[in-house]
Structures are given as C-alpha cells and as structure tokens.
Design a protein around this motif. Structure first.
Motif, mmCIF file in Angstrom:
data_model
loop_
_atom_site.group_PDB
_atom_site.id
_atom_site.type_symbol
_atom_site.label_atom_id
_atom_site.label_comp_id
_atom_site.label_asym_id
_atom_site.label_seq_id
_atom_site.Cartn_x
_atom_site.Cartn_y
_atom_site.Cartn_z
ATOM 1 N N ALA A 162 0.798 -0.995 0.420
ATOM 2 C CA ALA A 162 -0.284 -0.064 -0.110
ATOM 3 C C ALA A 162 0.761 1.271 -0.254
ATOM 4 C CB ALA A 162 -1.357 -0.016 0.979
ATOM 5 N N ILE A 163 2.157 0.858 0.585
ATOM 6 C CA ILE A 163 2.739 2.583 0.651
ATOM 7 C C ILE A 163 3.966 2.666 -0.646
ATOM 8 C CG2 ILE A 163 4.419 1.521 1.725
ATOM 9 C CD1 ILE A 163 2.709 4.984 2.947
ATOM 10 N N GLU A 164 4.059 0.913 -0.902
ATOM 11 C CA GLU A 164 5.034 1.470 -2.506
ATOM 12 C C GLU A 164 3.825 2.568 -2.911
ATOM 13 O OE1 GLU A 164 6.110 -2.113 -2.932
ATOM 14 O OE2 GLU A 164 8.377 -1.603 -2.605
ATOM 15 N N GLU A 165 2.766 1.674 -3.225
ATOM 16 C CA GLU A 165 2.132 2.335 -4.562
ATOM 17 C C GLU A 165 1.483 3.919 -4.052
ATOM 18 O OE1 GLU A 165 -2.891 2.489 -6.322
ATOM 19 O OE2 GLU A 165 -1.851 0.559 -5.098
ATOM 20 N N ALA A 166 1.595 3.662 -3.160
ATOM 21 C CA ALA A 166 0.478 5.772 -2.552
ATOM 22 C C ALA A 166 2.888 6.545 -3.115
ATOM 23 C CB ALA A 166 0.984 5.769 -1.180
ATOM 24 N N ALA A 167 3.444 6.153 -2.506
ATOM 25 C CA ALA A 167 4.952 6.521 -3.171
ATOM 26 C C ALA A 167 4.833 7.089 -4.214
ATOM 27 C CB ALA A 167 5.992 6.210 -2.432
ATOM 28 N N THR A 168 4.805 5.958 -4.758
ATOM 29 C CA THR A 168 4.597 6.196 -6.290
ATOM 30 C C THR A 168 4.034 7.055 -6.971
ATOM 31 O OG1 THR A 168 5.681 3.581 -6.815
ATOM 32 C CG2 THR A 168 4.680 4.912 -9.039
ATOM 33 N N THR A 169 2.984 6.721 -6.603
ATOM 34 C CA THR A 169 1.423 8.207 -6.688
ATOM 35 C C THR A 169 2.203 9.671 -6.472
ATOM 36 O OG1 THR A 169 0.039 6.370 -6.861
ATOM 37 C CG2 THR A 169 -1.088 8.869 -6.922
ATOM 38 N N TYR A 170 2.983 9.776 -5.145
ATOM 39 C CA TYR A 170 2.924 11.072 -5.230
ATOM 40 C C TYR A 170 4.657 10.899 -5.854
ATOM 41 C CZ TYR A 170 0.213 11.761 -1.399
ATOM 42 O OH TYR A 170 -1.396 11.467 -0.297
ATOM 43 N N ARG A 171 5.355 10.576 -6.195
ATOM 44 C CA ARG A 171 6.384 10.876 -7.008
ATOM 45 C C ARG A 171 6.070 11.119 -7.975
ATOM 46 N NH1 ARG A 171 9.062 6.425 -6.730
ATOM 47 N NH2 ARG A 171 10.111 6.565 -4.614
ATOM 48 N N ALA A 172 5.211 10.792 -8.781
ATOM 49 C CA ALA A 172 4.282 11.339 -10.251
ATOM 50 C C ALA A 172 4.084 12.360 -10.650
ATOM 51 C CB ALA A 172 3.577 9.898 -10.862
ATOM 52 N N LEU A 173 3.312 12.460 -9.186
ATOM 53 C CA LEU A 173 2.576 13.835 -8.990
ATOM 54 C C LEU A 173 3.429 15.025 -9.028
ATOM 55 C CD1 LEU A 173 -0.417 12.151 -7.045
ATOM 56 C CD2 LEU A 173 -0.596 13.577 -8.473
ATOM 57 N N ALA A 174 4.987 15.246 -7.872
ATOM 58 C CA ALA A 174 5.002 15.797 -7.290
ATOM 59 C C ALA A 174 5.856 16.486 -8.796
ATOM 60 C CB ALA A 174 6.263 15.471 -5.935
ATOM 61 N N GLN A 175 6.093 15.886 -9.327
ATOM 62 C CA GLN A 175 7.198 15.591 -10.943
ATOM 63 C C GLN A 175 6.245 16.936 -11.333
ATOM 64 O OE1 GLN A 175 7.566 12.665 -12.938
ATOM 65 N NE2 GLN A 175 9.700 11.748 -12.025
ATOM 66 N N ALA A 217 3.201 21.564 -4.176
ATOM 67 C CA ALA A 217 1.659 20.296 -4.233
ATOM 68 C C ALA A 217 2.563 19.416 -3.181
ATOM 69 C CB ALA A 217 0.845 20.441 -5.226
ATOM 70 N N PHE A 218 2.769 18.737 -4.244
ATOM 71 C CA PHE A 218 3.156 17.499 -3.886
ATOM 72 C C PHE A 218 4.775 16.626 -3.266
ATOM 73 C CE2 PHE A 218 -0.496 17.420 -6.649
ATOM 74 C CZ PHE A 218 -1.471 16.345 -6.101
ATOM 75 N N LEU A 219 5.290 17.860 -3.040
ATOM 76 C CA LEU A 219 6.917 17.331 -2.248
ATOM 77 C C LEU A 219 6.775 16.603 -0.706
ATOM 78 C CD1 LEU A 219 9.452 19.676 -3.450
ATOM 79 C CD2 LEU A 219 9.114 16.853 -4.473
ATOM 80 N N PRO A 220 5.622 17.382 0.577
ATOM 81 C CA PRO A 220 5.260 17.096 1.699
ATOM 82 C C PRO A 220 5.188 15.567 1.426
ATOM 83 C CG PRO A 220 4.852 19.527 1.199
ATOM 84 C CD PRO A 220 4.954 18.226 -0.117
#
Length: 364
Positions: free
Chosen positions: A304-317, A322-325
């Motif tokens: 679950a947390i790996e998917e969350a990190a992958t999602t936020y990594r893409a959004l932060a790019q 908005a999404f680095l934190p």
C-alpha cells in the motif's frame, strides 16, 4: 448475608452459598447473598446449601424487582401484563429518556403499547416514579432513573430482547446521538459474558450499519473491543456506500489497536473505489498502510505504501510545491515498512530519498 439482613430488617437465613463459577466477580457474590436474604424473607425456610450460577442470581433478583413493579403499578391503578412491565422497564434501562415525551416515544416499540399514546404516557410516568432520577440532573439530564446495579439492568435488557430481535431495529432506529451510544454500550457491556447480548448487538450492527457504525466505534474503543470485529465482519459481508465509509473513516480514533482491523477494511474499500494515480487514493493508501502495519500484515502494508509513494512521486514531478511534502512523508513510511520486514538496504534507500525530498522542500 448478615449485613443485608440487618439493612433490610429481615432475618438472616441459615444457609451456605455456593457459586458454580469460582471466579465470580464480587458483585455476583454480593448479589447472591442479597438474593438468599430476600428469598428467605418471602418464603422462609431453614438452613440449606444454595448453589447459584451468575445468571440465576441476577434472574432471582429481577424476580423480586418484578414484585415491586407490580405493586407500584397496581397502587396507581395501572393494569399491565407482567410481560409488558418487564419489557417496558428493559427498554427504559437500555436507552433512558430526557423527558416524558421522549420516554413515551421510546415505548412505541413495545407491541402492547404501540397503539395508544395515552397508554404510553401513563407507563412513561410510572417508569419515571419507579426509579426516580436524582434531583438536579445528577444523571446528565435523565428523566428516567436507573435500575441498579448496571449488571442487573443489562441482564434484564438481554433477557427481554433475546428472542425479540424484531424489536431491536425499530428501537435503535428511533435513537440518535448519546442515546444510541448508551444503548449500544449497555448491549456491549452485557456482550462481554453473555452470548445472547452479543447476538443482539451483532444483528443490530449488520442490519443497520449506516445508522450504527459510528456510535459502535465508540463502544468498541471504550467498552468492548469485540464490537470492532462485528463492525469489520459487517463491512466485509456487505460493503457500505462511500458516504458511510467516509463517516466511519472520519470518526475512527488513531492510533488504536482495537479498531485497526475495522480501519483497514474501511480504508481498503475507500481506496479501491478511488481513481488510481490520484492524490486522494494515495492519501487513503497511507492510512491503509498504517493500519495494516498495526495488525502485523507487513507485506500488505508495504504494498500500500509503495503505491502511495509511486503516486506522489509522479504527482510531485508536475506540481512539486503541492506534492513534495506528501512524497517525503510516504517515503518515510515506506522506509519503516521495509525495516519491519528486515529489508534494511531498501529501507535506507527510501529514507535517503525522503531526506533528499525534505532538502528540496527547505530550499524551495
């Protein structure tokens, strides 16, 4: 027995009391002594050995209370069937009432009283006088007093509602707020050692999850953790509508081990119904991972947390401001989940990426 006999002005029975439960709580031991005195006062009798179960003790005391209920009703010209008396007192013990109007409305669930508002008003006033609430609102604004001790009231409620499961949904549906929490708490306490109460509570939760889920959370956290299992089972058997899941998620205490399983099911269903790659889904996956970790379901928590990190990594790019934190937080959690599994090098890599992300935030 000597103390009870002296207080009641009755003769002390020459009897020895035995309980079939060697670990009986002190309340049951005292109740058995009181019952022996009351039985002796009513029927007389010589010395004997009395063997009780906890249920027999409580049922015996309720038998003596029922005599008081009958005399009280007759004294005011109120003709009530014995079964109606018992059920009316049980309903009052379960939910209570803050006014005569509220008490009369509560009694609408008693079949013999449902058709007459006048009759319900008479019974409500009888209940009010039966166990007067302390003056000055000492019971939190209660208009109806309480049958004491609580365990006796719980035994009455369970005994009267057992086999009348059809009454429970309508009774609970008419309650809200603190009244509903009180009713579920009474059943939750009784369910600790009475399977009948557990069945009543489980059936109620399964039958009206939308209405009962949030107050049941409070009972699970404060009174009986087994209620959490009932909630989880109900959610698993019949997934709740999203607005209900969101209400439950908002009301869930954190951290809490007792409700971790319920929380995991709620966040699993919420995340499953949310678009992949969205920030909403990623946030729900963080909550899901935390609850799965608390349950020791480490592989699922990591996924679950790996998917969350992958999602936020893409959004932060696309939107780093908005999404680095969120990315930094998810990477920190990912490191913890990896460490839980003994994958130290990967955990170190994740925390290093989190540190790099935090530095980028500081420089922004």
């Amino acid at each position: 027995m000597t103390a009870f006999a002296g207080r009641l002005g009755a003769a002390r029975p020459d009897a020895r009391l035995l309980l079939d439960d060697p670990g009986a709580v002190v309340l049951v031991v005292h109740a058995a002594a009181l019952l022996a005195v009351l039985d002796h006062a009513v029927a007389g009798g010589g010395g004997s050995v009395r063997v009780y179960s906890a249920g027999e003790v409580l049922s015996g005391l309720l038998g003596h209370e029922a005599r008081y209920w009958h005399k009280s009703a007759v004294a005011r010209g109120l003709v009530l069937d014995t079964g109606v008396q018992r059920l009316a007192v049980a309903v009052a013990c379960l939910a209570g009432a803050g006014s005569e109007t509220e008490a009369a409305g509560l009694l609408a669930c008693v079949p013999d009283l449902a058709g007459s508002a006048e009759r319900r008003g008479q019974v409500a006033r009888w209940l009010h006088d039966l166990y007067p609430a302390p003056a000055g609102g000492g019971m939190g604004g209660e208009w109806l007093g309480a049958l004491r001790p609580d365990r006796l009231a719980e035994h009455l409620v369970t005994s009267e509602l057992d086999g009348r499961g059809e009454l429970v949904p309508g009774l609970l549906a008419g309650l809200g707020g603190d009244r509903l929490v009180r009713a579920l708490t009474v059943l939750g306490r009784a369910a600790g050692d009475d399977g009948r109460a557990a069945r009543l509570l489980r059936g109620a939760v399964e039958g009206d999850l939308e209405h009962l889920a949030v107050p049941a959370l409070a009972v699970a956290a404060e009174t009986n953790p087994d209620v959490a299992g009932m909630l989880t089972a109900a959610l698993t058997a019949a997934p709740a509508p999203r607005p209900v899941l969101e209400q439950i998620a908002e009301a869930l205490p954190y951290p809490t081990f007792a409700l971790a399983g319920t929380a995991a099911e709620v966040f699993q269903q919420l995340s499953a119904g949310t678009a992949p790659g969205s920030s909403e889904r990623a946030g729900l996956l963080i909550s899901l991972s935390n609850r799965l970790g608390a349950l020791g379901r480490r592989e699922e928590a990591l996924a679950a947390i790996e998917e969350a990190a992958t999602t936020y990594r893409a959004l932060a790019q696309a939107r780093p401001d908005a999404f680095l934190p969120d990315l930094a937080m998810s990477l920190n959690n990912q490191s913890n989940r990896l460490a839980d599994l003994g994958r130290r090098e990967e955990a170190l890599a994740a925390i290093e990426e989190a540190a790099t992300t935090y530095r980028a935030l500081a420089q922004a």
